[in-house]
Design an enzyme around this catalytic site. Sequence first.
Site, PDB file in Angstrom:
ATOM      1  N   ASP A 123       7.614  -0.839 -27.360  1.00 33.05           N
ATOM      2  CA  ASP A 123       7.576  -1.626 -26.137  1.00 33.05           C
ATOM      3  C   ASP A 123       8.697  -2.668 -26.174  1.00 33.05           C
ATOM      4  OD1 ASP A 123       6.955  -2.937 -23.808  1.00 33.05           O
ATOM      5  OD2 ASP A 123       4.862  -3.283 -24.286  1.00 33.05           O
ATOM      6  N   LYS A 162       1.527  -5.598 -41.812  1.00 37.57           N
ATOM      7  CA  LYS A 162       1.863  -6.553 -40.760  1.00 37.57           C
ATOM      8  C   LYS A 162       0.617  -7.316 -40.338  1.00 37.57           C
ATOM      9  CE  LYS A 162       1.211  -3.529 -36.715  1.00 37.57           C
ATOM     10  NZ  LYS A 162       1.852  -2.864 -35.576  1.00 37.57           N
ATOM     11  N   GLY A 215       9.735  -5.590 -31.083  1.00 38.95           N
ATOM     12  CA  GLY A 215       9.588  -6.589 -32.132  1.00 38.95           C
ATOM     13  C   GLY A 215       9.032  -6.032 -33.428  1.00 38.95           C
ATOM     14  N   GLU A 227       0.833  -1.195   0.000  1.00 33.81           N
ATOM     15  CA  GLU A 227       0.000   0.000   0.000  1.00 33.81           C
ATOM     16  C   GLU A 227       0.875   1.256   0.000  1.00 33.81           C
ATOM     17  OE1 GLU A 227      -2.667  -0.180   3.289  1.00 33.81           O
ATOM     18  OE2 GLU A 227      -3.780  -1.909   2.515  1.00 33.81           O
ATOM     19  N   ASP A 285       6.593   5.680 -34.891  1.00 33.15           N
ATOM     20  CA  ASP A 285       5.576   5.024 -34.076  1.00 33.15           C
ATOM     21  C   ASP A 285       5.407   5.820 -32.799  1.00 33.15           C
ATOM     22  OD1 ASP A 285       3.625   3.221 -33.482  1.00 33.15           O
ATOM     23  OD2 ASP A 285       4.911   1.446 -33.522  1.00 33.15           O
ATOM     24  N   ARG A 335      -3.217   1.229 -24.985  1.00 28.84           N
ATOM     25  CA  ARG A 335      -3.418   0.246 -26.059  1.00 28.84           C
ATOM     26  C   ARG A 335      -4.727  -0.514 -25.910  1.00 28.84           C
ATOM     27  NH1 ARG A 335       2.575  -2.321 -25.769  1.00 28.84           N
ATOM     28  NH2 ARG A 335       2.286  -1.618 -23.617  1.00 28.84           N
ATOM     29  N   ASP A 341       2.457   0.407 -39.710  1.00 29.33           N
ATOM     30  CA  ASP A 341       1.255  -0.344 -40.096  1.00 29.33           C
ATOM     31  C   ASP A 341       0.269   0.606 -40.757  1.00 29.33           C
ATOM     32  OD1 ASP A 341      -0.552   0.853 -38.027  1.00 29.33           O
ATOM     33  OD2 ASP A 341       0.777  -0.226 -36.666  1.00 29.33           O
TER      34      ASP A 341
END
Length: 325
Positions: A233, A201, A236, A46, A229, A103, A177
Amino acid sequence: MNNWIDNQKNLMLFSGRAHPELAQQVADELGVEVTPQTARDFANGEIFVRFEESVRGSDAFVLQSAPYPVNQWVMETLIMIDALKRGSAKRITAILPFYPYARQDKKHRGREPISARLIADLFKTAGADRIITVDLHTDQIQGFFDGPVDHMHAQTMLADYVREHYGTDNMVVVSPDAGRVKVGEKWADALDGAPLAFVHKTRDPNVANQVKSNRVVGDVAGRTCVLIDDMIDTGGTIAGAVGVLKEAGAKDVIIATTHGVFSEPATERLANCGAREVIATNTLPIPAEKHFPTLTVLPIAPLLARTIREVFENGSVTSLFNGNA
């Protein structure tokens, strides 16, 4: 300017523990101090927060980014906002350079949450009157919060860096993309009308952080590609796109992103993907162990400070984009 100086005593800047360096940079830009506070974790996880100065009647700005572990920093921010509300702050603005859960902005299949909306509801319930954020994953998230949302963009800063260091001759803007083509068009305009391409993609909805880049749509042969972009993250998608661009004959690839999440193994992937340079901002902390030779980190503090000043003075945030926000 006199109004800014006269009213400066009413502006109070607060920092969570996720990215104190950014808060200090913003404070330096504004010429104010970060308000001192006590923040600690109890043995069971907490969080406790207490401000060391009176916040009554203040125009409070709470700056907190959302690196790993995201849930801890979201909860800390909500607790800070609640403390300000109960301390009788006049107005509370949550500055979220990287909006958490962005996202998860829609349902892909049945029985899924819209977590980005839930985050907005939590901040409103806690007592936030306004949100300032940078480069949301999708524009629709602005509508999730029942109050003003200042959606700032790092594109101008990133594009200016690219232009200054690489020029715009023989350059093509590449979206990772098809869904980011609209953003790519804005980049193309910022880079003197550079042509636009995108990488096709495919994604498996059952597997997180795994995307397969297939082919390039557009002419990139012999050109310098600016691969854009909003966030990276695990790296990849971007690393795969670099490979596809190189196979299509690209001369050089420059990666530009606002949010360097850089979850493992992003650092290794980006360092070895063949990109000439990776440009990110410091909306999220990028510790020394995640730096690599081709990484450049640009400061977001000047943009955040200008936004805070406009909000505090009831000015026009849109003016920061020359009317194009």
